[in-house]
Design a protein around this motif. Sequence first.
Motif, PDB file in Angstrom:
ATOM      1  N   ASP A   1      -3.217  35.359   5.567  1.00 28.04           N
ATOM      2  CA  ASP A   1      -1.852  34.830   5.456  1.00 28.04           C
ATOM      3  C   ASP A   1      -0.851  35.708   6.191  1.00 28.04           C
ATOM      4  O   ASP A   1       0.293  35.315   6.391  1.00 28.04           O
ATOM      5  CB  ASP A   1      -1.428  34.749   3.973  1.00 28.04           C
ATOM      6  CG  ASP A   1      -2.278  33.761   3.201  1.00 28.04           C
ATOM      7  OD1 ASP A   1      -2.715  32.756   3.798  1.00 28.04           O
ATOM      8  OD2 ASP A   1      -2.517  34.006   1.994  1.00 28.04           O
TER       9      ASP A   1
ATOM     10  N   PRO B   1      -9.904  41.130   2.458  1.00 29.70           N
ATOM     11  CA  PRO B   1     -10.082  39.716   2.097  1.00 29.70           C
ATOM     12  C   PRO B   1      -9.375  39.315   0.806  1.00 29.70           C
ATOM     13  O   PRO B   1      -8.801  38.229   0.725  1.00 29.70           O
ATOM     14  CB  PRO B   1     -11.606  39.554   1.980  1.00 29.70           C
ATOM     15  CG  PRO B   1     -12.196  40.906   2.064  1.00 29.70           C
ATOM     16  CD  PRO B   1     -11.180  41.837   2.599  1.00 29.70           C
TER      17      PRO B   1
ATOM     18  N   THR C   1      -8.618  33.457  10.389  1.00 34.48           N
ATOM     19  CA  THR C   1      -8.607  32.130   9.769  1.00 34.48           C
ATOM     20  C   THR C   1      -8.442  32.243   8.254  1.00 34.48           C
ATOM     21  O   THR C   1      -8.023  31.294   7.603  1.00 34.48           O
ATOM     22  CB  THR C   1      -9.923  31.393  10.080  1.00 34.48           C
ATOM     23  OG1 THR C   1     -11.007  32.274   9.784  1.00 34.48           O
ATOM     24  CG2 THR C   1     -10.001  30.983  11.545  1.00 34.48           C
ATOM     25  N   LYS C   2      -8.787  33.434   7.702  1.00 37.66           N
ATOM     26  CA  LYS C   2      -8.694  33.630   6.243  1.00 37.66           C
ATOM     27  C   LYS C   2      -7.511  34.533   5.871  1.00 37.66           C
ATOM     28  O   LYS C   2      -7.490  35.128   4.795  1.00 37.66           O
ATOM     29  CB  LYS C   2      -9.999  34.261   5.735  1.00 37.66           C
ATOM     30  CG  LYS C   2     -11.201  33.327   5.876  1.00 37.66           C
ATOM     31  CD  LYS C   2     -12.508  34.022   5.555  1.00 37.66           C
ATOM     32  CE  LYS C   2     -13.133  34.645   6.774  1.00 37.66           C
ATOM     33  NZ  LYS C   2     -14.401  35.301   6.610  1.00 37.66           N
TER      34      LYS C   2
ATOM     35  N   ARG D   1      -5.855  38.779   1.666  1.00 43.82           N
ATOM     36  CA  ARG D   1      -5.672  37.838   2.790  1.00 43.82           C
ATOM     37  C   ARG D   1      -4.774  38.440   3.875  1.00 43.82           C
ATOM     38  O   ARG D   1      -3.867  37.785   4.411  1.00 43.82           O
ATOM     39  CB  ARG D   1      -5.123  36.494   2.292  1.00 43.82           C
ATOM     40  CG  ARG D   1      -6.097  35.764   1.359  1.00 43.82           C
ATOM     41  CD  ARG D   1      -5.595  34.403   0.926  1.00 43.82           C
ATOM     42  NE  ARG D   1      -5.353  33.479   2.030  1.00 43.82           N
ATOM     43  CZ  ARG D   1      -6.289  32.732   2.621  1.00 43.82           C
ATOM     44  NH1 ARG D   1      -7.548  32.815   2.218  1.00 43.82           N
ATOM     45  NH2 ARG D   1      -5.979  31.920   3.610  1.00 43.82           N
TER      46      ARG D   1
ATOM     47  N   ASN E   1      -0.454  31.324   8.373  1.00 40.13           N
ATOM     48  CA  ASN E   1      -1.724  31.242   9.091  1.00 40.13           C
ATOM     49  C   ASN E   1      -1.596  30.607  10.475  1.00 40.13           C
ATOM     50  O   ASN E   1      -2.140  31.128  11.457  1.00 40.13           O
ATOM     51  CB  ASN E   1      -2.747  30.487   8.232  1.00 40.13           C
ATOM     52  CG  ASN E   1      -4.120  30.524   8.848  1.00 40.13           C
ATOM     53  OD1 ASN E   1      -4.573  29.548   9.412  1.00 40.13           O
ATOM     54  ND2 ASN E   1      -4.769  31.685   8.812  1.00 40.13           N
TER      55      ASN E   1
ATOM     56  N   PHE F   1     -11.722  36.924  11.007  1.00 39.13           N
ATOM     57  CA  PHE F   1     -10.835  37.250   9.883  1.00 39.13           C
ATOM     58  C   PHE F   1      -9.549  36.415   9.821  1.00 39.13           C
ATOM     59  O   PHE F   1      -9.080  36.089   8.740  1.00 39.13           O
ATOM     60  CB  PHE F   1     -10.416  38.728   9.935  1.00 39.13           C
ATOM     61  CG  PHE F   1     -11.553  39.696  10.113  1.00 39.13           C
ATOM     62  CD1 PHE F   1     -12.604  39.713   9.199  1.00 39.13           C
ATOM     63  CD2 PHE F   1     -11.573  40.592  11.169  1.00 39.13           C
ATOM     64  CE1 PHE F   1     -13.656  40.610   9.342  1.00 39.13           C
ATOM     65  CE2 PHE F   1     -12.626  41.492  11.326  1.00 39.13           C
ATOM     66  CZ  PHE F   1     -13.670  41.501  10.412  1.00 39.13           C
TER      67      PHE F   1
END
Length: 368
Positions: free
Chosen positions: A231, A183, A228-229, A186, A244, A226
């Motif tokens: 790059d 996270p 959606t969060k 990203r 994204n 995951f």
Amino acid sequence: FQVTDRIYQVRGFDISNMTIIEGSRGVIVIDPLVSSEIARAGIELYFQHRGRKPVTAVIYSHSHVDHFGGVRGVIDEADVKAGNVVIIAPDKFMEEVTKETILAGTPMLRRAMFQFGGLLPKGPRAQVDAGLGKVISRGTVTLIPPTQIIKQPIEVHTIDGVEMIFQLTPDTEAPAEMHMFYPGLRALNLAENATHNLHNIYPIRGAQVRDANAWAKYLNEARDRFATKADVVFAQHHWPVWGNARLLDYLAKQRDTYKYLHDQTLRLMSHGLKASEIAERLALPKSLEKEWHVRGYYGTFSHNAKAVYQRYLGWYDANPANLNPLPPVERAKKTIAYMGGAAAAIARAREDFAKGEYRWVADAMSQV
Ligand SMILES: [Zn+2]
């Protein structure tokens, strides 16, 4: 290659990728290629560009040899025993490694020579590559057992200062496999469940058939939870997808491809079609057929549809003549005799070959 801030990959050294994540004390190595010599060369390449640091952890994304075999090229077992390096793997990792490389190891290795063409000369009319990457390296295959097993469907750990969310994906591309989301970076690592080609529900080297439905389900879960969060999304073969919107589209189409393959094979099975008939009829829908990353550069729709059939109904097609036919050599002798002998059969095959009927000629002539 740089994937994103603090994540690098060694690509093109072997059939698989080695991913390196820069932690607080050193580096975390994910999947150290097939053999120790090549893994050593790979990590040295990274050190040349990013400086020498200790390896603090190794992660095996799944139970296939191209994701653990080079481990002794990047770490020393003494450091693992001393507690300086952790090795993390998905649930049932060692059990599944044992099944593929020992119980079924001999025939699977022999057949892998046919699937990957490792003994062919290199060149445009011989071995070009191995579909999922360059050739399989031929150095020393090694293994150090994991020290930490991911057992829950979702587990969160901080490894050398890097937060990682592990998602188990059993019965997908491998029986023991897991995705990882980082996270803070990203970045989403999908192991081998999303690559830039249609993968194999059944690899022709031979293996237990995989579950296309589970494959789609876990890709969907990874996308919802995951992606959606994220790059960037990447895997342990091929190259990343950045941005994204692009990666959400990519993952939706990867998921839909495996789900379509599964559902449409079941639909045609219910109509009474046999595996080979389903394989002949099934094709990607218009929404997917123009996407490069789901095309059959590695797996094919044809043999994968047969694998879905096999998973539910097994090898027998319910035609009693196929339950206990003569073995291949006896059957071929009788068939060719019925055709009027080998010379007559070959003469007709040459005519059909000239007409481009290659599938039939290969089938008939395999009996001469
Ligand atoms: Zn692989």
